[in-house]
Design an enzyme around this catalytic site. Structure first.
Site, PDB file in Angstrom:
ATOM      1  N   ARG A 266      -1.222  -1.767  -1.387  1.00  0.00           N
ATOM      2  CA  ARG A 266       0.067  -1.901  -1.720  1.00  0.00           C
ATOM      3  C   ARG A 266       0.527  -0.450  -2.722  1.00  0.00           C
ATOM      4  O   ARG A 266      -0.505  -0.149  -3.572  1.00  0.00           O
ATOM      5  CB  ARG A 266       0.125  -2.984  -2.379  1.00  0.00           C
ATOM      6  CG  ARG A 266       0.369  -4.319  -1.608  1.00  0.00           C
ATOM      7  CD  ARG A 266       1.612  -4.227  -0.692  1.00  0.00           C
ATOM      8  NE  ARG A 266       1.660  -5.387   0.095  1.00  0.00           N
ATOM      9  CZ  ARG A 266       1.364  -5.904   1.322  1.00  0.00           C
ATOM     10  NH1 ARG A 266       0.818  -4.650   1.842  1.00  0.00           N
ATOM     11  NH2 ARG A 266       1.624  -6.706   2.109  1.00  0.00           N
TER      12      ARG A 266
ATOM     13  N   GLU B 201       9.137   1.698  -1.949  1.00  0.00           N
ATOM     14  CA  GLU B 201       9.422   1.703  -0.441  1.00  0.00           C
ATOM     15  C   GLU B 201      10.797   1.659  -0.408  1.00  0.00           C
ATOM     16  O   GLU B 201      11.293   0.410  -0.820  1.00  0.00           O
ATOM     17  CB  GLU B 201       8.558   1.098   0.368  1.00  0.00           C
ATOM     18  CG  GLU B 201       6.992   1.539   0.370  1.00  0.00           C
ATOM     19  CD  GLU B 201       6.283   0.488   1.139  1.00  0.00           C
ATOM     20  OE1 GLU B 201       6.603  -0.334   1.614  1.00  0.00           O
ATOM     21  OE2 GLU B 201       4.868   0.688   0.735  1.00  0.00           O
TER      22      GLU B 201
ATOM     23  N   HIS C 185       4.234   3.116   5.654  1.00  0.00           N
ATOM     24  CA  HIS C 185       3.784   1.375   5.626  1.00  0.00           C
ATOM     25  C   HIS C 185       3.591   0.974   7.102  1.00  0.00           C
ATOM     26  O   HIS C 185       4.412  -0.133   7.345  1.00  0.00           O
ATOM     27  CB  HIS C 185       4.702   0.638   4.985  1.00  0.00           C
ATOM     28  CG  HIS C 185       3.871  -0.584   4.363  1.00  0.00           C
ATOM     29  ND1 HIS C 185       4.488  -1.292   3.251  1.00  0.00           N
ATOM     30  CD2 HIS C 185       2.994  -1.462   5.033  1.00  0.00           C
ATOM     31  CE1 HIS C 185       3.817  -2.527   3.073  1.00  0.00           C
ATOM     32  NE2 HIS C 185       3.026  -2.516   4.109  1.00  0.00           N
TER      33      HIS C 185
HETATM   34  P1  NAP Z   1      -8.374 -10.220   1.384  1.00  0.00           P
HETATM   35  O1  NAP Z   1      -9.592 -10.513   2.400  1.00  0.00           O
HETATM   36  O2  NAP Z   1      -7.808 -11.326   0.695  1.00  0.00           O
HETATM   37  O3  NAP Z   1      -9.246  -9.076   0.286  1.00  0.00           O
HETATM   38  C1  NAP Z   1      -8.539  -8.762  -0.947  1.00  0.00           C
HETATM   39  C2  NAP Z   1      -9.526  -8.276  -1.739  1.00  0.00           C
HETATM   40  O4  NAP Z   1      -9.111  -8.054  -2.957  1.00  0.00           O
HETATM   41  C3  NAP Z   1     -10.849  -9.278  -2.014  1.00  0.00           C
HETATM   42  O5  NAP Z   1     -11.992  -8.371  -1.632  1.00  0.00           O
HETATM   43  C4  NAP Z   1     -10.799  -9.195  -3.536  1.00  0.00           C
HETATM   44  O6  NAP Z   1     -12.044  -9.424  -3.760  1.00  0.00           O
HETATM   45  C5  NAP Z   1      -9.911  -8.084  -4.020  1.00  0.00           C
HETATM   46  N1  NAP Z   1      -9.448  -8.284  -5.379  1.00  0.00           N
HETATM   47  C6  NAP Z   1      -8.455  -9.261  -5.517  1.00  0.00           C
HETATM   48  N2  NAP Z   1      -8.423  -9.182  -7.062  1.00  0.00           N
HETATM   49  C7  NAP Z   1      -9.001  -8.220  -7.355  1.00  0.00           C
HETATM   50  C8  NAP Z   1      -9.156  -7.632  -8.830  1.00  0.00           C
HETATM   51  N3  NAP Z   1      -8.442  -8.004  -9.769  1.00  0.00           N
HETATM   52  N4  NAP Z   1      -9.892  -6.502  -8.689  1.00  0.00           N
HETATM   53  C9  NAP Z   1     -10.530  -6.062  -7.572  1.00  0.00           C
HETATM   54  N5  NAP Z   1     -10.540  -6.552  -6.492  1.00  0.00           N
HETATM   55  C10 NAP Z   1      -9.556  -7.688  -6.408  1.00  0.00           C
HETATM   56  O7  NAP Z   1      -7.441  -9.424   2.141  1.00  0.00           O
HETATM   57  P2  NAP Z   1      -7.371  -8.667   3.248  1.00  0.00           P
HETATM   58  O8  NAP Z   1      -6.954  -9.158   4.403  1.00  0.00           O
HETATM   59  O9  NAP Z   1      -8.477  -7.604   3.123  1.00  0.00           O
HETATM   60  O10 NAP Z   1      -6.122  -7.413   2.780  1.00  0.00           O
HETATM   61  C11 NAP Z   1      -6.002  -6.843   1.550  1.00  0.00           C
HETATM   62  C12 NAP Z   1      -4.666  -6.386   1.136  1.00  0.00           C
HETATM   63  O11 NAP Z   1      -4.489  -5.064   2.185  1.00  0.00           O
HETATM   64  C13 NAP Z   1      -3.406  -7.168   1.266  1.00  0.00           C
HETATM   65  O12 NAP Z   1      -3.252  -8.227   0.315  1.00  0.00           O
HETATM   66  C14 NAP Z   1      -2.334  -6.491   1.677  1.00  0.00           C
HETATM   67  O13 NAP Z   1      -1.804  -6.107   0.301  1.00  0.00           O
HETATM   68  C15 NAP Z   1      -3.065  -5.145   2.250  1.00  0.00           C
HETATM   69  N6  NAP Z   1      -2.527  -4.908   3.516  1.00  0.00           N
HETATM   70  C16 NAP Z   1      -1.978  -3.571   3.645  1.00  0.00           C
HETATM   71  C17 NAP Z   1      -1.241  -3.452   5.182  1.00  0.00           C
HETATM   72  C18 NAP Z   1      -0.523  -2.309   5.314  1.00  0.00           C
HETATM   73  O14 NAP Z   1       0.281  -2.123   6.128  1.00  0.00           O
HETATM   74  N7  NAP Z   1      -0.957  -1.019   4.632  1.00  0.00           N
HETATM   75  C19 NAP Z   1      -1.343  -4.303   6.108  1.00  0.00           C
HETATM   76  C20 NAP Z   1      -2.277  -5.430   5.686  1.00  0.00           C
HETATM   77  C21 NAP Z   1      -2.778  -5.677   4.543  1.00  0.00           C
HETATM   78  P3  NAP Z   1     -12.631 -10.538  -5.261  1.00  0.00           P
HETATM   79  O15 NAP Z   1     -11.979 -11.535  -4.911  1.00  0.00           O
HETATM   80  O16 NAP Z   1     -14.060 -10.561  -5.071  1.00  0.00           O
HETATM   81  O17 NAP Z   1     -12.300  -9.795  -6.487  1.00  0.00           O
END
Ligand code: NAP
Length: 313
Positions: A232, A261, A279
């Site tokens: 994000r 955005e 995005h």
């Molecule tokens: P996920 O499986 O829930 O992974 C989120 C990761 O964030 C986990 O590894 C978590 O690790 C880490 N995290 C949370 N709090 C943290 C902190 N304080 N410090 C460091 N790491 C932290 O989610 P996902 O499916 O991989 O998606 C991740 C993100 O990608 C989404 O939330 C979204 O914002 C973004 N995304 C972007 C697009 C785009 O179009 N560009 C599309 C889809 C998703 P720990 O719990 O071990 O800390």
């Protein structure tokens, strides 16, 4: 029987709109000239909200819908939904995990290659007719470069697997070390940034991860480092990123997301070491349909009193 009222907050996908209107009484918030008047008049009919990364469900919207039962997000990220208010009001929440992971990870690799191998620069070089009169400068190699991942979740892990196939050593930072992964864990993000050449942001956006990429992290990544953001926009302190790029304190950046955005800092437009995307991480024909089906599947399950497919709350 009267159809259940569903409120869509912004245009997401034509297919989703069509499918929702065939099953539910669909209200489109973005088509209303006066949103507060519309909500006053129709709130009692609305039992579900479908939100996305542009417009989710903030506490004001949730509080204004007395009969709201569920928020179904057309995204995996939950940063545009006030989860605390949903919990307080007993509103269920769903998102679209897993189905978009491959697309977002693919695009992260695409951005790395585009920045390092200067794909967009080469494309413009030919289209502007420059090839006939000069040579394109050398680019940088991707294979074998050390990759750091901030957030080794579903998407982070998928990026790590792809980068491993390019022969890249992988390090990561998250709140806890992952037992499943044989990658080097850094509890400190500065140490991760110091020890990698390409830093990829793939964590969820929370109060803790807001501006997790600040000046110190950017300077630790250094003048030969590349920053990729497919998480994000608010993960990065954007003015600090812009000044680092303008001052040559960072070698390049590949960005799919921005703090405000669709506003993007115009200082980046003239930089050929920066690749910008609007995005579109999960925006493929295939994945947008599967995401829409998941949103509908969750709503149908909820209103048929069956278990939710991808519950958050
Ligand atoms: P996920 O499986 O829930 O992974 C989120 C990761 O964030 C986990 O590894 C978590 O690790 C880490 N995290 C949370 N709090 C943290 C902190 N304080 N410090 C460091 N790491 C932290 O989610 P996902 O499916 O991989 O998606 C991740 C993100 O990608 C989404 O939330 C979204 O914002 C973004 N995304 C972007 C697009 C785009 O179009 N560009 C599309 C889809 C998703 P720990 O719990 O071990 O800390």
């Amino acid at each position: 029987m009267e159809k259940i009222g569903v409120l869509m907050t912004s245009p997401m996908s034509t297919y989703l709109e069509q499918e929702l209107s065939s099953r539910f009484n669909l209200f489109k918030l973005w088509t209303q000239s006066c949103k507060s008047k519309f909500l006053q008049q129709n709130s009692s009919h609305i039992k579900a909200v479908v939100g996305d990364t542009k417009c989710g469900a903030d506490s004001e919207l949730i509080e204004s819908l007395a009969n709201l039962e569920i928020v179904a997000s057309y995204s995996v990220g939950l940063d545009k939904i006030n989860l605390d208010t949903c919990r307080d009001k007993g509103v269920r929440v769903t998102n679209t995990p897993d189905v978009l992971t491959d697309d977002v990870a693919d695009l992260a690799v695409g951005l790395i290659l585009a920045v390092l191998r200067r794909v967009c620069v080469g494309d413009e070089f030919i289209k502007c007719g420059k090839w006939k009169s000069c040579e394109l400068a050398l680019s940088s190699k991707f294979s074998g470069k050390s990759v750091g991942i901030v957030g080794l979740g579903r998407i982070g892990l998928a990026v790590a697997k792809r980068a491993t196939a390019f022969g890249c050593p992988i390090g990561y930072h998250s709140r806890s070390q992952k037992s499943c992964a044989n990658y080097k864990y850094y509890s400190n993000i500065i140490e991760l940034a110091t020890n990698c050449q390409i830093l990829i942001v793939a964590c969820s956006l929370t109060e803790e991860t807001h501006h997790i990429i600040n000046r110190k992290v950017i300077d630790a990544l250094g003048r030969d480092g590349i920053l990729i953001n497919i998480g994000r926009g608010a993960h990065i302190d954007e003015p600090e990123l812009v000044s680092a790029l303008l001052e040559g304190r960072l070698a390049g950046a590949g960005l799919d997301v921005y703090e405000n955005e669709p506003e993007v800092p115009e200082q980046l437009f003239g930089l050929d070491n920066v690749v910008l995307l609007p995005h579109v991480g999960s925006d493929t024909e295939e994945t947008s349909k599967v995401m829409a089906d998941l949103v509908i599947g969750n709503l149908v399950a909820h209103f048929s009193k069956k278990p939710l497919l991808t519950p958050v709350i």
